[in-house]
Structure formats: C-alpha cells, structure tokens
Scaffold this motif. Structure first.
Motif, mmCIF file in Angstrom:
data_model
loop_
_atom_site.group_PDB
_atom_site.id
_atom_site.type_symbol
_atom_site.label_atom_id
_atom_site.label_comp_id
_atom_site.label_asym_id
_atom_site.label_seq_id
_atom_site.Cartn_x
_atom_site.Cartn_y
_atom_site.Cartn_z
ATOM 1 N N GLU A 13 9.127 -11.462 -6.650
ATOM 2 C CA GLU A 13 8.286 -12.041 -6.219
ATOM 3 C C GLU A 13 9.575 -12.107 -4.361
ATOM 4 O O GLU A 13 9.376 -12.406 -3.830
ATOM 5 C CB GLU A 13 7.827 -12.933 -6.259
ATOM 6 C CG GLU A 13 6.357 -13.274 -7.680
ATOM 7 C CD GLU A 13 6.499 -14.696 -8.275
ATOM 8 O OE1 GLU A 13 5.760 -14.622 -9.379
ATOM 9 O OE2 GLU A 13 7.030 -14.947 -8.319
ATOM 10 N N ILE A 25 2.783 -9.061 5.746
ATOM 11 C CA ILE A 25 2.222 -8.316 3.595
ATOM 12 C C ILE A 25 1.705 -7.074 4.476
ATOM 13 O O ILE A 25 1.789 -6.098 3.739
ATOM 14 C CB ILE A 25 1.298 -9.509 3.534
ATOM 15 C CG1 ILE A 25 1.110 -8.605 1.766
ATOM 16 C CG2 ILE A 25 0.362 -9.794 4.472
ATOM 17 C CD1 ILE A 25 2.305 -8.534 1.422
ATOM 18 N N LEU A 55 1.253 -11.177 -3.679
ATOM 19 C CA LEU A 55 1.166 -12.076 -2.897
ATOM 20 C C LEU A 55 0.246 -13.272 -2.970
ATOM 21 O O LEU A 55 0.885 -13.995 -2.578
ATOM 22 C CB LEU A 55 1.221 -11.853 -1.056
ATOM 23 C CG LEU A 55 0.400 -13.051 -0.100
ATOM 24 C CD1 LEU A 55 2.512 -13.612 0.046
ATOM 25 C CD2 LEU A 55 0.607 -12.568 1.251
ATOM 26 N N LEU A 105 5.537 -18.256 3.838
ATOM 27 C CA LEU A 105 3.793 -18.156 3.216
ATOM 28 C C LEU A 105 3.076 -18.607 5.171
ATOM 29 O O LEU A 105 1.721 -18.364 4.989
ATOM 30 C CB LEU A 105 3.389 -18.705 1.763
ATOM 31 C CG LEU A 105 4.056 -18.417 1.080
ATOM 32 C CD1 LEU A 105 3.832 -19.195 -0.698
ATOM 33 C CD2 LEU A 105 3.435 -16.420 0.654
ATOM 34 N N GLY A 110 3.288 -13.886 6.609
ATOM 35 C CA GLY A 110 2.771 -14.880 5.708
ATOM 36 C C GLY A 110 1.153 -13.554 5.666
ATOM 37 O O GLY A 110 0.618 -13.930 7.017
#
Length: 193
Positions: A13, A25, A55, A105, A110
């Motif tokens: 992570e 991502i 994710l 995020l 994100g």
C-alpha cells in the motif's frame, strides 16, 4: 504469520501511494509497484486482484475508519455547543494522522471515485443526523434541499481539502474549531464588511 501478512500488505500500500505522488492510478502498472516494493508479482497477486483493487482497499480502510468514528460520536450537524463537537474532533484527528494518504487519494492522481465516496458519506451522515434530531430531513424554506446539502457538504470538504494540502497544517484542534465556528455563520458574514 498474520503480522507478516499485515506488514506485507502495508508495504505494498505504501509503495502504491508513493508512486501516486507522481503518477495517476491509470498510469501505474503492477510491475511498477512490485519493483518499488521489491516483491514478486506472485506476492502482489496473493493479496490483490490488480492495482485498482489495491487502491480500493486503501480507500475502504479510510472510509471504514471514518464511518466508525462518526457512528460512535455525537452529532456532527448540531453540536453540543458552538465550541465543541466530539465527532468533528475525532474525525479531524484521524484525517491529520492520515493526511499524507488522504492528500494523495484526493489529488488528481487519485481516483475521482474517492471524492465522490466522501461526499456521499457526508450526505448520508447529514440525513441520518437530521432524521435523528428532527424526525425527518428538513430544510429551511426557500433553499432547495439539493442546494442546501451541497452548501453544507462543500464547505466541510473545502476546508478539509485546503487544510491537508497546506505545507504547514494547522493543528487538528484549530481546524475543528474552524469547522464548528463556520457552522454558525453564513459565508457572507465571514467577510469583513
């Protein structure tokens, strides 16, 4: 064995989040993650289906923790006073502790779904609290419900987003007080006339 598994998952992570500081991502490949984490692809696939699953699990951990905090705290909408609210205090402290992750995020790298999930979460919370306090979700006359919700949700999210993006973040206590204070005054009244 369970500790080793948890350490490996946390390591994977952390490496995804490190990559997301510079790439979206969609641009990140499993190979990028495994190379940076110095693990085999087999180890990665032992815990995750793909990068999106990884994710999503990070996002779920954040959302689950926030939900637990808010479920076990007093009201976020109508605080016990104009100066304190345990739900806000605990939420802000959690966000502060996880600011680096949440910042990534919510960044352009994100997944936009995370922002939508946070908005949806706050919307459900507001409706739950209104129902608990007023018997049903009601809004003042003259302001449509959807606009009232967006104003409330947007103001909270804007403060939080601005805060976690700052180089020198205020303390959780200062932000908690800011959010609580802004609940009781209109945006226009915040301007120095």
């Amino acid at each position: 064995m369970e500790n080793k598994k948890r350490r490996t998952i946390t390591h994977i992570e952390e490496n995804l989040l490190q990559l997301m500081e510079t790439k979206s991502i969609d641009e990140i490949k499993v190979t990028d993650i495994t190379r940076l984490a110095n693990i085999s692809r087999g180890t990665f696939y032992l815990y995750f289906i793909d990068r999106y699953d990884l994710l999503e699990k990070i996002e779920n951990n954040i959302m689950d923790s926030l939900m637990e905090i808010l479920d076990t705290s007093q009201s976020i909408i109508t605080p016990p006073s104009e100066t304190e609210n345990p739900a806000i205090d605990r939420t802000i402290s959690y966000i502060y502790e996880h600011a680096d992750t949440i910042k990534i995020l919510l960044s352009p790298n994100g997944h936009p779904k995370f922002y939508i999930r946070i908005k949806s979460f706050i919307r459900k919370l507001i409706k739950k609290e209104q129902k608990k306090q007023k018997g049903a979700a009601r809004y003042i006359e003259g302001i449509p419900q959807d606009y009232a919700e967006e104003i409330l949700i947007g103001s909270i999210l804007s403060i939080l987003e601005h805060w976690i993006k700052k180089e020198e973040m205020e303390t959780p206590e200062e932000i908690s007080q800011l959010i609580i204070r802004t609940r009781f005054i209109s945006p226009f009244d915040m301007l120095d006339h």
